[in-house]
Design an enzyme around this catalytic site. Sequence first.
Site, PDB file in Angstrom:
ATOM      1  CG  ASP A 159      -1.661  -1.314   1.367  1.00 35.94           C
ATOM      2  OD1 ASP A 159      -2.352  -1.683   0.410  1.00 35.94           O
ATOM      3  OD2 ASP A 159      -1.524  -1.991   2.407  1.00 35.94           O
ATOM      4  CG  HIS A 187      -3.405  -5.092   3.612  1.00 33.39           C
ATOM      5  ND1 HIS A 187      -2.962  -4.320   2.584  1.00 33.39           N
ATOM      6  CD2 HIS A 187      -3.744  -6.272   3.059  1.00 33.39           C
ATOM      7  CE1 HIS A 187      -3.015  -4.994   1.448  1.00 33.39           C
ATOM      8  NE2 HIS A 187      -3.496  -6.192   1.712  1.00 33.39           N
TER       9      HIS A 187
HETATM   10  P1  NDP Z   1      -1.455 -15.777  -3.429  1.00 40.13           P
HETATM   11  O1  NDP Z   1      -0.090 -16.328  -3.321  1.00 40.13           O
HETATM   12  O2  NDP Z   1      -1.800 -14.925  -4.576  1.00 40.13           O
HETATM   13  O3  NDP Z   1      -1.857 -14.962  -2.107  1.00 40.13           O
HETATM   14  C1  NDP Z   1      -1.577 -15.468  -0.822  1.00 40.13           C
HETATM   15  C2  NDP Z   1      -2.154 -14.543   0.222  1.00 40.13           C
HETATM   16  O4  NDP Z   1      -1.553 -13.265   0.131  1.00 40.13           O
HETATM   17  C3  NDP Z   1      -3.656 -14.317   0.133  1.00 40.13           C
HETATM   18  O5  NDP Z   1      -4.188 -14.375   1.440  1.00 40.13           O
HETATM   19  C4  NDP Z   1      -3.756 -12.930  -0.437  1.00 40.13           C
HETATM   20  O6  NDP Z   1      -4.903 -12.259   0.018  1.00 40.13           O
HETATM   21  C5  NDP Z   1      -2.575 -12.293   0.230  1.00 40.13           C
HETATM   22  N1  NDP Z   1      -2.182 -10.981  -0.267  1.00 40.13           N
HETATM   23  C6  NDP Z   1      -1.749  -9.965   0.517  1.00 40.13           C
HETATM   24  N2  NDP Z   1      -1.498  -8.888  -0.179  1.00 40.13           N
HETATM   25  C7  NDP Z   1      -1.770  -9.183  -1.449  1.00 40.13           C
HETATM   26  C8  NDP Z   1      -1.732  -8.446  -2.640  1.00 40.13           C
HETATM   27  N3  NDP Z   1      -1.386  -7.197  -2.666  1.00 40.13           N
HETATM   28  N4  NDP Z   1      -2.057  -9.051  -3.786  1.00 40.13           N
HETATM   29  C9  NDP Z   1      -2.454 -10.317  -3.771  1.00 40.13           C
HETATM   30  N5  NDP Z   1      -2.532 -11.068  -2.658  1.00 40.13           N
HETATM   31  C10 NDP Z   1      -2.208 -10.504  -1.518  1.00 40.13           C
HETATM   32  O7  NDP Z   1      -2.526 -16.952  -3.338  1.00 40.13           O
HETATM   33  P2  NDP Z   1      -2.552 -18.368  -4.055  1.00 40.13           P
HETATM   34  O8  NDP Z   1      -3.958 -18.836  -3.906  1.00 40.13           O
HETATM   35  O9  NDP Z   1      -1.874 -18.355  -5.365  1.00 40.13           O
HETATM   36  O10 NDP Z   1      -1.632 -19.260  -3.130  1.00 40.13           O
HETATM   37  C11 NDP Z   1      -1.897 -19.495  -1.793  1.00 40.13           C
HETATM   38  C12 NDP Z   1      -1.127 -20.733  -1.402  1.00 40.13           C
HETATM   39  O11 NDP Z   1      -1.214 -20.842   0.003  1.00 40.13           O
HETATM   40  C13 NDP Z   1      -1.677 -22.014  -2.000  1.00 40.13           C
HETATM   41  O12 NDP Z   1      -0.593 -22.733  -2.575  1.00 40.13           O
HETATM   42  C14 NDP Z   1      -2.238 -22.760  -0.793  1.00 40.13           C
HETATM   43  O13 NDP Z   1      -2.062 -24.163  -0.901  1.00 40.13           O
HETATM   44  C15 NDP Z   1      -1.394 -22.205   0.298  1.00 40.13           C
HETATM   45  N6  NDP Z   1      -1.843 -22.294   1.674  1.00 40.13           N
HETATM   46  C16 NDP Z   1      -0.904 -22.731   2.557  1.00 40.13           C
HETATM   47  C17 NDP Z   1      -1.186 -22.852   3.870  1.00 40.13           C
HETATM   48  C18 NDP Z   1      -0.124 -23.365   4.765  1.00 40.13           C
HETATM   49  O14 NDP Z   1       1.045 -23.316   4.418  1.00 40.13           O
HETATM   50  N7  NDP Z   1      -0.460 -23.850   5.931  1.00 40.13           N
HETATM   51  C19 NDP Z   1      -2.501 -22.494   4.412  1.00 40.13           C
HETATM   52  C20 NDP Z   1      -3.403 -21.979   3.417  1.00 40.13           C
HETATM   53  C21 NDP Z   1      -3.077 -21.887   2.097  1.00 40.13           C
HETATM   54  P3  NDP Z   1      -6.257 -12.163  -0.833  1.00 40.13           P
HETATM   55  O15 NDP Z   1      -6.807 -13.553  -0.890  1.00 40.13           O
HETATM   56  O16 NDP Z   1      -7.081 -11.220  -0.033  1.00 40.13           O
HETATM   57  O17 NDP Z   1      -5.850 -11.639  -2.189  1.00 40.13           O
END
Ligand code: NDP
Length: 325
Positions: A159, A187
């Site tokens: 941001d 945020h």
């Molecule tokens: P991303 O890698 O795109 O995003 C991950 C997180 O970052 C989301 O919560 C997203 O929020 C957040 N975020 C914060 N700032 C930003 C921004 N400016 N732009 C975009 N995102 C932002 O998500 P993916 O779905 O591609 O990947 C998530 C991964 O996490 C998956 O591989 C899943 O399996 C994994 N996962 C792992 C866990 C663990 O290790 N225990 C638990 C849960 C999930 P928002 O959704 O609001 O965009």
Amino acid sequence: AQAPVNVTVTGAAGAIGYALLFRIASGQLLGADTPVRLRLLEIPQAVKAAEGTAMELDDCAFPLLAGVDITDNAKQAFDGVNVALLVGARPRSKGMERGDLLEANGGIFKPQGEAINAGAADDVKVLVVGNPANTNALIAQRHAPDVPAERFTAMTRLDHNRALSQLATKLGVAVTDITTMSIWGNHSATQYPDLFHAQVGGRSAAEQVDHAWLEETFIPTVAKRGAAIIEARGASSAASAANAAIDHVYDWVHGTDDWTSAGVVSDGSYGVPEGLISSFPVVARGGKYEIVPGLDIDEFSRARIDASVRELTEERDAVAKLGLI
Ligand code: NDP
């Protein structure tokens, strides 16, 4: 030679993880002299994809990369961790209520806080990126009572960088001509990017733009930039989010001259209830983010900060009611 620093990334197989890991391994997170050992935490269904990313990391033959471990076990992932980047989170799906979202994320950030408490290195630094980042950071922090609270932070650096870029474009200056920019609060769409304290050429930025632009264009553009990126790209911002995470940790470790923005545990400054993880103008010194003290807050800014902090208080109360903190 220096011993490798243990860097754990959760959600490593996701879009942000993919944009982040190669920059960490190349030395951009901790500096060109610091070897790193990566630990990737994923949910079981995504471990295979994380293994694929690890194969690509191998194929870069990064001189600073001392190794990559992949696990779906939080205790293993955070054992001995020095820098934890909590990126994986439960995204809000259609029709999901805020309570459901907070509950799903409580199920992720509570055990991760416990694992950090149990196994992290004494100098651990935690950055939460996964949304709702401030409240996810609060949940993890409350489950790590043996770790100093100030080691838990939430990312508002994207941001902040967006605010710098929008203002630079408006005034036709370079981003490096702008100093003392800051983001206050959550945020989320209620965040407050502050042009009253930001300076360009030694004068308040707010004096150099008209108030209607500040209120009706600048603030909403910064706050809703994520949605605009999704609209344009068909996917959420990933490289810019990863870049901001790199900036946040690099500055935390190396220190800053100018202000930056980070979600940090409030000490009660500026009327933000003690213990909430809220964004403030901060500087980094001696490995610590410190809230910039003693600023005068005008009436317009006061109302904006209060509104965002009220939302953080509501999120905190909601997770408390769910027994998550
Ligand atoms: P991303 O890698 O795109 O995003 C991950 C997180 O970052 C989301 O919560 C997203 O929020 C957040 N975020 C914060 N700032 C930003 C921004 N400016 N732009 C975009 N995102 C932002 O998500 P993916 O779905 O591609 O990947 C998530 C991964 O996490 C998956 O591989 C899943 O399996 C994994 N996962 C792992 C866990 C663990 O290790 N225990 C638990 C849960 C999930 P928002 O959704 O609001 O965009």
